[in-house]
Design a protein around this motif. Structure first.
Motif, PDB file in Angstrom:
ATOM      1  N   LEU A  36       0.865  -1.178   0.000  1.00  0.00           N
ATOM      2  CA  LEU A  36       0.000   0.000   0.000  1.00  0.00           C
ATOM      3  C   LEU A  36       0.900   1.225   0.000  1.00  0.00           C
ATOM      4  CD1 LEU A  36      -2.659   1.656   0.469  1.00  0.00           C
ATOM      5  CD2 LEU A  36      -2.173   1.411   2.916  1.00  0.00           C
ATOM      6  N   VAL A  37       0.657   2.110  -0.940  1.00  0.00           N
ATOM      7  CA  VAL A  37       1.267   3.436  -0.944  1.00  0.00           C
ATOM      8  C   VAL A  37       0.104   4.415  -0.931  1.00  0.00           C
ATOM      9  CG1 VAL A  37       2.628   5.120  -2.225  1.00  0.00           C
ATOM     10  CG2 VAL A  37       3.330   2.717  -2.190  1.00  0.00           C
ATOM     11  N   ALA A  38       0.059   5.263   0.086  1.00  0.00           N
ATOM     12  CA  ALA A  38      -1.014   6.252   0.203  1.00  0.00           C
ATOM     13  C   ALA A  38      -0.394   7.616   0.474  1.00  0.00           C
ATOM     14  CB  ALA A  38      -1.977   5.871   1.323  1.00  0.00           C
ATOM     15  N   VAL A  39      -0.904   8.620  -0.217  1.00  0.00           N
ATOM     16  CA  VAL A  39      -0.392   9.978  -0.082  1.00  0.00           C
ATOM     17  C   VAL A  39      -1.558  10.920   0.179  1.00  0.00           C
ATOM     18  CG1 VAL A  39       0.825  11.873  -1.222  1.00  0.00           C
ATOM     19  CG2 VAL A  39       1.548   9.513  -1.615  1.00  0.00           C
ATOM     20  N   ALA A  40      -1.395  11.758   1.200  1.00  0.00           N
ATOM     21  CA  ALA A  40      -2.366  12.803   1.510  1.00  0.00           C
ATOM     22  C   ALA A  40      -1.729  14.146   1.190  1.00  0.00           C
ATOM     23  CB  ALA A  40      -2.743  12.743   2.988  1.00  0.00           C
ATOM     24  N   ALA A  41      -2.507  15.020   0.589  1.00  0.00           N
ATOM     25  CA  ALA A  41      -2.011  16.347   0.218  1.00  0.00           C
ATOM     26  C   ALA A  41      -3.180  17.324   0.203  1.00  0.00           C
ATOM     27  CB  ALA A  41      -1.355  16.303  -1.162  1.00  0.00           C
ATOM     28  N   ALA A  42      -2.851  18.593   0.144  1.00  0.00           N
ATOM     29  CA  ALA A  42      -3.897  19.614   0.063  1.00  0.00           C
ATOM     30  C   ALA A  42      -4.642  19.527  -1.266  1.00  0.00           C
ATOM     31  CB  ALA A  42      -3.281  21.000   0.239  1.00  0.00           C
ATOM     32  N   HIS A  43      -3.935  19.123  -2.321  1.00  0.00           N
ATOM     33  CA  HIS A  43      -4.530  19.107  -3.669  1.00  0.00           C
ATOM     34  C   HIS A  43      -4.257  17.776  -4.365  1.00  0.00           C
ATOM     35  CE1 HIS A  43      -5.333  23.347  -3.221  1.00  0.00           C
ATOM     36  NE2 HIS A  43      -4.094  23.495  -2.776  1.00  0.00           N
ATOM     37  N   ARG A  44      -5.176  17.371  -5.227  1.00  0.00           N
ATOM     38  CA  ARG A  44      -5.099  16.061  -5.864  1.00  0.00           C
ATOM     39  C   ARG A  44      -3.886  15.888  -6.772  1.00  0.00           C
ATOM     40  NH1 ARG A  44      -7.269  17.229 -11.042  1.00  0.00           N
ATOM     41  NH2 ARG A  44      -8.828  18.848 -10.911  1.00  0.00           N
ATOM     42  N   GLY A  45      -3.464  16.927  -7.455  1.00  0.00           N
ATOM     43  CA  GLY A  45      -2.318  16.811  -8.354  1.00  0.00           C
ATOM     44  C   GLY A  45      -1.066  16.363  -7.620  1.00  0.00           C
ATOM     45  N   ASP A  46      -0.804  16.981  -6.482  1.00  0.00           N
ATOM     46  CA  ASP A  46       0.359  16.584  -5.683  1.00  0.00           C
ATOM     47  C   ASP A  46       0.203  15.161  -5.156  1.00  0.00           C
ATOM     48  OD1 ASP A  46       1.554  19.039  -6.089  1.00  0.00           O
ATOM     49  OD2 ASP A  46       0.970  19.845  -4.136  1.00  0.00           O
ATOM     50  N   ALA A  47      -1.003  14.810  -4.725  1.00  0.00           N
ATOM     51  CA  ALA A  47      -1.239  13.470  -4.177  1.00  0.00           C
ATOM     52  C   ALA A  47      -1.033  12.404  -5.251  1.00  0.00           C
ATOM     53  CB  ALA A  47      -2.637  13.373  -3.579  1.00  0.00           C
ATOM     54  N   PHE A  48      -1.581  12.617  -6.452  1.00  0.00           N
ATOM     55  CA  PHE A  48      -1.395  11.647  -7.539  1.00  0.00           C
ATOM     56  C   PHE A  48       0.072  11.519  -7.924  1.00  0.00           C
ATOM     57  CE2 PHE A  48      -5.977  12.009  -8.645  1.00  0.00           C
ATOM     58  CZ  PHE A  48      -6.255  10.672  -8.825  1.00  0.00           C
ATOM     59  N   ALA A  49       0.740  12.641  -8.135  1.00  0.00           N
ATOM     60  CA  ALA A  49       2.141  12.618  -8.568  1.00  0.00           C
ATOM     61  C   ALA A  49       3.032  11.959  -7.522  1.00  0.00           C
ATOM     62  CB  ALA A  49       2.624  14.041  -8.876  1.00  0.00           C
ATOM     63  N   ALA A  50       2.865  12.334  -6.272  1.00  0.00           N
ATOM     64  CA  ALA A  50       3.713  11.776  -5.212  1.00  0.00           C
ATOM     65  C   ALA A  50       3.466  10.280  -5.036  1.00  0.00           C
ATOM     66  CB  ALA A  50       3.480  12.517  -3.903  1.00  0.00           C
ATOM     67  N   CYS A  51       2.236   9.839  -5.145  1.00  0.00           N
ATOM     68  CA  CYS A  51       1.928   8.411  -5.010  1.00  0.00           C
ATOM     69  C   CYS A  51       2.592   7.626  -6.143  1.00  0.00           C
ATOM     70  CB  CYS A  51       0.418   8.193  -5.005  1.00  0.00           C
ATOM     71  SG  CYS A  51      -0.068   6.489  -4.639  1.00  0.00           S
ATOM     72  N   GLU A  52       2.484   8.125  -7.349  1.00  0.00           N
ATOM     73  CA  GLU A  52       3.108   7.442  -8.477  1.00  0.00           C
ATOM     74  C   GLU A  52       4.632   7.434  -8.342  1.00  0.00           C
ATOM     75  OE1 GLU A  52       2.431   7.036 -13.241  1.00  0.00           O
ATOM     76  OE2 GLU A  52       2.076   8.998 -12.353  1.00  0.00           O
ATOM     77  N   PHE A  53       5.207   8.546  -7.907  1.00  0.00           N
ATOM     78  CA  PHE A  53       6.642   8.633  -7.681  1.00  0.00           C
ATOM     79  C   PHE A  53       7.103   7.590  -6.662  1.00  0.00           C
ATOM     80  CE2 PHE A  53      10.032  10.170  -4.906  1.00  0.00           C
ATOM     81  CZ  PHE A  53      11.057  10.362  -5.815  1.00  0.00           C
ATOM     82  N   VAL A  54       6.434   7.527  -5.512  1.00  0.00           N
ATOM     83  CA  VAL A  54       6.830   6.580  -4.464  1.00  0.00           C
ATOM     84  C   VAL A  54       6.746   5.152  -4.986  1.00  0.00           C
ATOM     85  CG1 VAL A  54       6.230   5.627  -2.192  1.00  0.00           C
ATOM     86  CG2 VAL A  54       6.300   8.108  -2.533  1.00  0.00           C
ATOM     87  N   MET A  55       5.670   4.825  -5.698  1.00  0.00           N
ATOM     88  CA  MET A  55       5.521   3.456  -6.192  1.00  0.00           C
ATOM     89  C   MET A  55       6.579   3.137  -7.243  1.00  0.00           C
ATOM     90  SD  MET A  55       3.846   0.839  -5.457  1.00  0.00           S
ATOM     91  CE  MET A  55       4.696  -0.583  -6.078  1.00  0.00           C
ATOM     92  N   ASP A  56       6.857   4.055  -8.159  1.00  0.00           N
ATOM     93  CA  ASP A  56       7.898   3.827  -9.172  1.00  0.00           C
ATOM     94  C   ASP A  56       9.258   3.627  -8.515  1.00  0.00           C
ATOM     95  OD1 ASP A  56       6.062   4.080 -11.234  1.00  0.00           O
ATOM     96  OD2 ASP A  56       6.676   6.115 -11.784  1.00  0.00           O
ATOM     97  N   TYR A  57       9.573   4.463  -7.553  1.00  0.00           N
ATOM     98  CA  TYR A  57      10.858   4.401  -6.850  1.00  0.00           C
ATOM     99  C   TYR A  57      10.955   3.092  -6.065  1.00  0.00           C
ATOM    100  CZ  TYR A  57      14.770   6.836  -4.371  1.00  0.00           C
ATOM    101  OH  TYR A  57      15.976   7.232  -3.865  1.00  0.00           O
ATOM    102  N   LEU A  58       9.892   2.757  -5.357  1.00  0.00           N
ATOM    103  CA  LEU A  58       9.858   1.525  -4.556  1.00  0.00           C
ATOM    104  C   LEU A  58      10.025   0.298  -5.449  1.00  0.00           C
ATOM    105  CD1 LEU A  58       7.273   0.822  -1.792  1.00  0.00           C
ATOM    106  CD2 LEU A  58       7.791  -0.890  -3.477  1.00  0.00           C
TER     107      LEU A  58
END
Length: 164
Positions: A94-116
């Motif tokens: 599970l990779v879950a990201v919380a952010a003020a705005h959806r763009g940051d949440a989507f990008a950061a979640c994809e980044f973490v999963m790609d990196y992982l």
């Protein structure tokens, strides 16, 4: 940031609630749940065995999350990754990201999963009814990571040796 490496399964609803708790600024939560495929390269898979080095793995996951937090200020991240023997269809990560705005949440979640996927120190063995085989690094995972301007640890390594 919260990182867990564990043998037991996780409850996505509980994990997302923990991520959101006490954060009134959150406007978006994006999550990814990876599961054990029932087929790999057209062959049925009964289970996947994941091995890791305790301590080293958690530090590596924490470094991945810290890099995401550096790139997207104000996010909060939860990573849960399982190890041990997992049957087809079971949850792995599970990779879950919380952010003020959806763009940051989507990008950061994809980044973490790609990196992982490309750089986390896990070793995977697919089990079929007939044999077991180590999962080799995939060029597609390295390419996904490269778009974030990060080199894969797999790029310098040769394929994993088959233990049969």
């Amino acid at each position: 940031m919260t990182v867990s490496v564990q043998a037991h399964d996780f409850d996505v609803t509980t994990e997302l609630a923990r991520l959101r708790a006490g954060h009134p600024r959150i406007g978006a939560v994006v999550s990814f749940v990876g599961t054990v495929r029932e087929l790999s390269d057209g062959e049925p898979i009964s289970a996947l065995e994941l091995e890791h080095y305790p301590g080293m793995t958690e530090r590596a996951l924490e470094a991945i999350v810290a890099e995401a937090e550096r790139r997207w200020a104000g996010i909060d991240v939860r990573v849960v990754h399982r190890h041990g023997r997992l049957d087809a269809g079971e949850q792995i990560v599970l990779v879950a990201v919380a952010a003020a705005h959806r763009g940051d949440a989507f990008a950061a979640c994809e980044f973490v999963m790609d990196y992982l996927k490309a750089n986390a120190p896990f070793w995977k063995k697919e089990c079929t009814g007939q044999r077991e085989r180590w999962v080799e690094a995939r060029a597609a995972d390295d390419a996904a990571l490269a778009r974030w301007s990060i080199a894969s640890h797999n790029a310098a390594k040769g394929p994993l040796a088959d233990d049969q």
